[in-house]
Design a protein around this motif. Structure first.
Motif, PDB file in Angstrom:
ATOM      1  N   SER A 212       0.855  -1.180   0.000  1.00 59.60           N
ATOM      2  CA  SER A 212       0.000   0.000   0.000  1.00 59.60           C
ATOM      3  C   SER A 212       0.894   1.233   0.000  1.00 59.60           C
ATOM      4  CB  SER A 212      -0.912   0.014   1.236  1.00 59.60           C
ATOM      5  OG  SER A 212      -1.642   1.219   1.307  1.00 59.60           O
TER       6      SER A 212
ATOM      7  N   HIS B 158       0.125  -7.992  -4.450  1.00 61.58           N
ATOM      8  CA  HIS B 158      -1.130  -7.262  -4.467  1.00 61.58           C
ATOM      9  C   HIS B 158      -0.850  -5.770  -4.288  1.00 61.58           C
ATOM     10  CE1 HIS B 158      -3.590 -10.910  -4.199  1.00 61.58           C
ATOM     11  NE2 HIS B 158      -2.678 -11.364  -3.352  1.00 61.58           N
TER      12      HIS B 158
ATOM     13  N   ASP C  37      -2.364  -2.044  -3.791  1.00 63.05           N
ATOM     14  CA  ASP C  37      -3.572  -1.403  -3.276  1.00 63.05           C
ATOM     15  C   ASP C  37      -4.205  -0.452  -4.296  1.00 63.05           C
ATOM     16  OD1 ASP C  37      -5.528  -0.306  -1.592  1.00 63.05           O
ATOM     17  OD2 ASP C  37      -4.152   1.198  -0.835  1.00 63.05           O
TER      18      ASP C  37
ATOM     19  N   THR D 276      -5.262  -5.154  -6.300  1.00 60.65           N
ATOM     20  CA  THR D 276      -6.235  -5.659  -5.328  1.00 60.65           C
ATOM     21  C   THR D 276      -6.432  -4.584  -4.283  1.00 60.65           C
ATOM     22  OG1 THR D 276      -5.308  -7.892  -5.614  1.00 60.65           O
ATOM     23  CG2 THR D 276      -6.834  -7.558  -3.787  1.00 60.65           C
ATOM     24  N   PRO D 277      -7.567  -3.888  -4.282  1.00 65.68           N
ATOM     25  CA  PRO D 277      -7.782  -2.827  -3.296  1.00 65.68           C
ATOM     26  C   PRO D 277      -7.599  -3.338  -1.877  1.00 65.68           C
ATOM     27  CG  PRO D 277      -9.525  -2.821  -4.947  1.00 65.68           C
ATOM     28  CD  PRO D 277      -8.726  -4.065  -5.180  1.00 65.68           C
ATOM     29  N   ARG D 278      -7.089  -2.496  -1.023  1.00 66.44           N
ATOM     30  CA  ARG D 278      -6.773  -2.909   0.351  1.00 66.44           C
ATOM     31  C   ARG D 278      -7.999  -3.466   1.071  1.00 66.44           C
ATOM     32  NH1 ARG D 278      -2.318   0.002   4.072  1.00 66.44           N
ATOM     33  NH2 ARG D 278      -2.389  -1.429   5.828  1.00 66.44           N
ATOM     34  N   ARG D 279      -9.159  -2.929   0.795  1.00 70.17           N
ATOM     35  CA  ARG D 279     -10.373  -3.415   1.460  1.00 70.17           C
ATOM     36  C   ARG D 279     -10.681  -4.868   1.089  1.00 70.17           C
ATOM     37  NH1 ARG D 279     -11.935   0.080  -2.595  1.00 70.17           N
ATOM     38  NH2 ARG D 279     -13.209  -0.839  -4.252  1.00 70.17           N
ATOM     39  N   SER D 280     -10.071  -5.366  -0.005  1.00 69.86           N
ATOM     40  CA  SER D 280     -10.340  -6.726  -0.461  1.00 69.86           C
ATOM     41  C   SER D 280      -9.202  -7.692  -0.157  1.00 69.86           C
ATOM     42  CB  SER D 280     -10.609  -6.725  -1.978  1.00 69.86           C
ATOM     43  OG  SER D 280     -11.687  -5.874  -2.298  1.00 69.86           O
ATOM     44  N   TRP D 281      -8.178  -7.229   0.532  1.00 71.10           N
ATOM     45  CA  TRP D 281      -7.057  -8.109   0.822  1.00 71.10           C
ATOM     46  C   TRP D 281      -7.535  -9.311   1.622  1.00 71.10           C
ATOM     47  CZ3 TRP D 281      -2.429  -4.527   2.551  1.00 71.10           C
ATOM     48  CH2 TRP D 281      -2.003  -3.783   1.438  1.00 71.10           C
ATOM     49  N   GLU D 282      -7.226 -10.480   1.103  1.00 72.47           N
ATOM     50  CA  GLU D 282      -7.665 -11.724   1.767  1.00 72.47           C
ATOM     51  C   GLU D 282      -7.070 -11.818   3.166  1.00 72.47           C
ATOM     52  OE1 GLU D 282      -7.344 -16.568   1.077  1.00 72.47           O
ATOM     53  OE2 GLU D 282      -6.692 -15.163  -0.466  1.00 72.47           O
TER      54      GLU D 282
ATOM     55  N   ASN E 124      -6.215  -9.799   5.901  1.00 74.79           N
ATOM     56  CA  ASN E 124      -6.573  -8.414   6.205  1.00 74.79           C
ATOM     57  C   ASN E 124      -5.634  -7.771   7.215  1.00 74.79           C
ATOM     58  OD1 ASN E 124      -7.476  -9.193   8.832  1.00 74.79           O
ATOM     59  ND2 ASN E 124      -9.370  -9.921   7.902  1.00 74.79           N
TER      60      ASN E 124
END
Length: 319
Positions: A8, A140, A142, A164-170, A172
């Motif tokens: 990020s 990934h 952000d 992969t947006p941070r809100r969707s990081w598997e 977390n």
């Protein structure tokens, strides 16, 4: 063993998290300009030549001059300007270690020493460049627009970068924060029931392997006696050998590390522990060397120093 990397590059702070087999093994957090000097290129001024050391002390604008090793017939004189790159952080009472840098004239221009020519890379850039490409599964990113920055830092990983947006990081942020909080403690619980005690001191880091509730005090578990006690010592030592490289990588502890395993009389079992340790260090590219185990259960290893420790990074994170 595959790495998943999450990056990020926010406007206020850049963060990188590396996971390996569902364990967090690396975490960097840094604001622009707050990192260390390693990798920076400077136009320096030679303050002093020390022929006994065959080195020059060069002023580059830091608190202490850096040490520049010289070649046998080097023609540098005191007062000369010289382009150098910082190769190693300052430590204890010593300044940074320098190396010559072949700077093009247009980079230097009309600047006078000491002057910064190229800033040091950020921690996330250094971390990416140290990875083994074959072991990286995915990176990934952000923000979509930051992919180019990541590719520029590590071109060989171009095909591994995905948005992969941070809100969707598997994996977390909460999971990462839990792992970081645990790694900021001196004591590490092992799956075997034992624990590690990690104690950085001025000249080295000592790691003590203890049996805890797995079989009594460390002085009795591995002593001569029943086979069950020795098997308990072996189990705790093997768990420690698998965990220690993860802890060193995550905590970013460099230099000489001395591990005090639980005593085991049987040489074959001591060798088994060392072999497990050598297999486990694959998780950490910065570990250079692993020694043998002494009869007292001591194993030395060496890890390259690189940037601030996890404690230093996270203590500055909210400041």
């Amino acid at each position: 063993m595959a790495d998943q990397v999450f990056i990020s590059l926010g406007p206020d702070r850049a963060e990188l998290f590396r996971w390996c087999d569902d364990r967090l093994v690396q975490a960097t957090s840094e604001r622009e300009g707050e990192g260390g000097p390693v990798g920076g290129v400077h136009l320096g001024r030679v303050l002093k030549l020390d022929r006994a050391l065959n080195a020059a002390f060069v002023e580059i604008g830091l608190e202490r001059p850096g040490l520049l090793p010289l070649k046998k017939h080097d023609s540098l004189s005191e007062g000369d300007a010289v382009a150098v790159q910082v190769r190693r952080d300052a430590r204890e009472e010593k300044g940074v270690r320098l190396a010559r840098f072949n700077a093009k004239p247009n980079l230097i221009g009309e600047r006078q020493p000491p002057a910064l020519l190229l800033p040091p890379p950020m921690l996330w850039q250094t971390a990416l460049q140290a990875l083994v490409p074959e072991r990286v599964e995915v990176i990934h990113c952000d923000r979509r627009g930051d992919a180019d920055k990541i590719i520029a830092a590590a071109p060989e990983l171009r095909k591994k970068v995905q948005h992969t947006p941070r809100r969707s990081w598997e994996l977390n942020d909460a999971a990462a924060r839990e792992e970081i909080a645990a790694a900021l403690q001196e004591e590490v619980q092992l799956s075997s029931g034992g624990h590690l005690l990690v104690e950085p001191v001025r000249t080295l880091t000592a790691i003590d392997v203890n049996s805890g509730d797995a079989g009594g005090r460390r002085g009795t578990v591995g002593s001569e006696g029943g086979g069950g006690m020795n098997e308990t010592a072996l189990a705790v030592n093997l768990a420690a050998a698998r965990e220690i490289p993860i802890q060193l990588a995550l905590r970013n502890i460099g230099g000489v590390i001395v591990i005090d395993f639980i005593d085991i009389e049987h040489r074959g079992k001591r060798d088994q522990v060392v072999e497990a340790l050598r297999e486990a260090v694959i998780v950490d590219p910065a570990i250079d060397w692993v020694g043998n185990m002494s009869r007292l259960g001591l194993v030395e290893l060496k890890r390259r120093r690189g940037g601030p420790t996890l404690a230093e990074m996270w203590s500055n994170r909210d400041s």
